[in-house]
Design a protein around this motif. Structure first.
Motif, mmCIF file in Angstrom:
data_model
loop_
_atom_site.group_PDB
_atom_site.id
_atom_site.type_symbol
_atom_site.label_atom_id
_atom_site.label_comp_id
_atom_site.label_asym_id
_atom_site.label_seq_id
_atom_site.Cartn_x
_atom_site.Cartn_y
_atom_site.Cartn_z
ATOM 1 N N HIS A 1 -14.410 7.834 2.275
ATOM 2 C CA HIS A 1 -14.392 6.647 1.331
ATOM 3 C C HIS A 1 -14.877 6.989 0.197
ATOM 4 O O HIS A 1 -14.177 6.647 -1.569
ATOM 5 C CB HIS A 1 -14.902 5.521 1.673
ATOM 6 N N ARG A 2 -16.241 7.277 0.307
ATOM 7 C CA ARG A 2 -17.281 7.973 -0.666
ATOM 8 C C ARG A 2 -16.934 9.232 -1.443
ATOM 9 O O ARG A 2 -17.128 9.252 -2.508
ATOM 10 C CB ARG A 2 -18.907 7.883 -0.398
ATOM 11 N N GLN B 1 -7.877 5.074 -1.037
ATOM 12 C CA GLN B 1 -8.316 4.231 -0.931
ATOM 13 C C GLN B 1 -8.454 2.576 -0.568
ATOM 14 O O GLN B 1 -9.097 2.283 -0.239
ATOM 15 C CB GLN B 1 -9.658 4.131 -2.226
ATOM 16 N N PHE B 2 -7.051 2.017 -0.237
ATOM 17 C CA PHE B 2 -6.471 1.602 -0.595
ATOM 18 C C PHE B 2 -6.685 0.711 0.814
ATOM 19 O O PHE B 2 -6.216 -0.259 1.320
ATOM 20 C CB PHE B 2 -5.902 0.618 -1.124
ATOM 21 N N PRO C 1 -6.835 0.728 4.475
ATOM 22 C CA PRO C 1 -8.436 0.177 5.832
ATOM 23 C C PRO C 1 -9.150 1.650 6.657
ATOM 24 O O PRO C 1 -10.221 1.522 7.203
ATOM 25 C CB PRO C 1 -7.642 -0.633 6.553
ATOM 26 N N ARG D 1 -16.674 5.680 6.378
ATOM 27 C CA ARG D 1 -17.375 5.598 4.430
ATOM 28 C C ARG D 1 -17.942 7.037 3.912
ATOM 29 O O ARG D 1 -17.408 6.811 2.628
ATOM 30 C CB ARG D 1 -19.089 4.930 4.996
ATOM 31 N N GLU E 1 -15.266 -3.949 -5.411
ATOM 32 C CA GLU E 1 -14.450 -3.887 -5.350
ATOM 33 C C GLU E 1 -13.101 -4.507 -6.271
ATOM 34 O O GLU E 1 -12.086 -3.885 -6.884
ATOM 35 C CB GLU E 1 -13.754 -4.847 -3.563
ATOM 36 N N ARG F 1 -11.138 3.273 3.719
ATOM 37 C CA ARG F 1 -12.408 2.936 3.937
ATOM 38 C C ARG F 1 -13.181 3.033 4.829
ATOM 39 O O ARG F 1 -14.565 2.456 4.954
ATOM 40 C CB ARG F 1 -11.992 1.173 3.473
ATOM 41 N N GLY G 1 -14.245 7.871 -3.580
ATOM 42 C CA GLY G 1 -14.521 7.652 -4.655
ATOM 43 C C GLY G 1 -14.777 8.940 -5.704
ATOM 44 O O GLY G 1 -14.929 8.594 -6.934
ATOM 45 N N ARG H 1 1.136 -1.207 0.292
ATOM 46 C CA ARG H 1 -0.229 -0.189 0.013
ATOM 47 C C ARG H 1 0.964 1.332 0.240
ATOM 48 O O ARG H 1 0.609 2.308 -0.569
ATOM 49 C CB ARG H 1 -0.766 0.248 1.232
#
Ligand code: HEM
Length: 200
Positions: free
Chosen positions: A77-78, A65-66, A68, A74, A139, A71, A81, A6
């Motif tokens: 992450h969103r 995003q990889f 943890p 949320r 994923e 992620r 994304g 990572r």
């Protein structure tokens, strides 16, 4: 992906995104590439500049995003994304336009053009799966999408290797347009297949 991988992916991505932004905004655009490429970019500045900025954003955001910890949040992450999705949409369309003026003839143009199309498609399918609540599928498509984003890094690793080996630029460059992304996708497909055949 383990922690070392990572961080390595993040650092390499930062390096190439930083190179793109520095070479096209701090230096006269095209000063780091072959004269034929510089001339093509000078004739079509918008597509290369839009491509570099938007793709650099995708390359900066994607590796986060990889992690943890990212992620687990949320909303973060969103949000990242959607930033990644817009960056790929803009960078991919501008990359597709740049493929038409790429150095290396038809072989290079076809390689970069196809890369742009599969990059756009995989990213769109990743977002669509997430919106449908199909997170397993999300994923896999997100991994494919980032493996293609990472082509910007692998291209420059191969470029340096070929140059160090003394292979002439016009000989290896068309090959790079394929080598930078096809093996990346095969690696992801191998992981996906392994996870399907021997579920964790
Ligand atoms: C993954 C999909 C991508 C596609 C389809 C793509 C396509 C292209 C094409 C066709 C060129 C012109 C090459 C030539 O003139 O021969 C180019 C150049 C360039 N791309 Fe991309 N690219 C992608 C990803 C990225 C990413 C993620 C970055 C990150 C910053 C990036 C940064 C650059 C830069 C800086 C150049 C100018 C050449 C150089 O200075 O090395 N590209 N790209």
């Amino acid at each position: 992906m383990n922690a070392i991988a990572r961080w390595l992916v993040l650092l390499l991505s930062l390096g190439v995104a930083g190179y793109g932004l520095f070479a096209y905004f701090a230096l006269p655009p095209g000063s780091t590439v072959a004269p034929e490429m510089r001339a093509a970019y000078a004739a079509h500045p918008v597509r290369i500049l839009v491509h570099v900025v938007a793709s650099a954003v995708a390359l900066l955001v994607g590796p986060l995003q990889f992690f943890p910890a990212v992620r687990a949040q949320r909303h973060l992450h969103r949000a990242l994304g959607y930033i990644y999705f817009v960056a790929v949409a803009v960078g991919g369309l501008a990359g597709l336009a740049t493929a038409f003026i790429a150095y290396g003839g038809l072989v290079a143009r076809a390689g970069f053009g196809l890369l742009a199309l599969v990059w756009l498609l995989s990213t769109f399918l990743a977002v669509r799966a997430a919106r449908a609540g199909d997170f397993a599928r999300h994923e896999v498509w997100a991994l494919r999408s980032f493996a293609l984003t990472f082509a910007a890094v692998t291209l420059r690793i191969y470029l340096g290797t070929f140059m160090a080996a003394g292979v002439p630029f016009p000989v290896f460059y068309p090959l790079l347009a394929w080598l930078c992304w096809v093996p990346n996708l095969l690696v992801i497909e191998w992981f996906v297949l392994r996870a399907t055949v021997a579920p964790r």
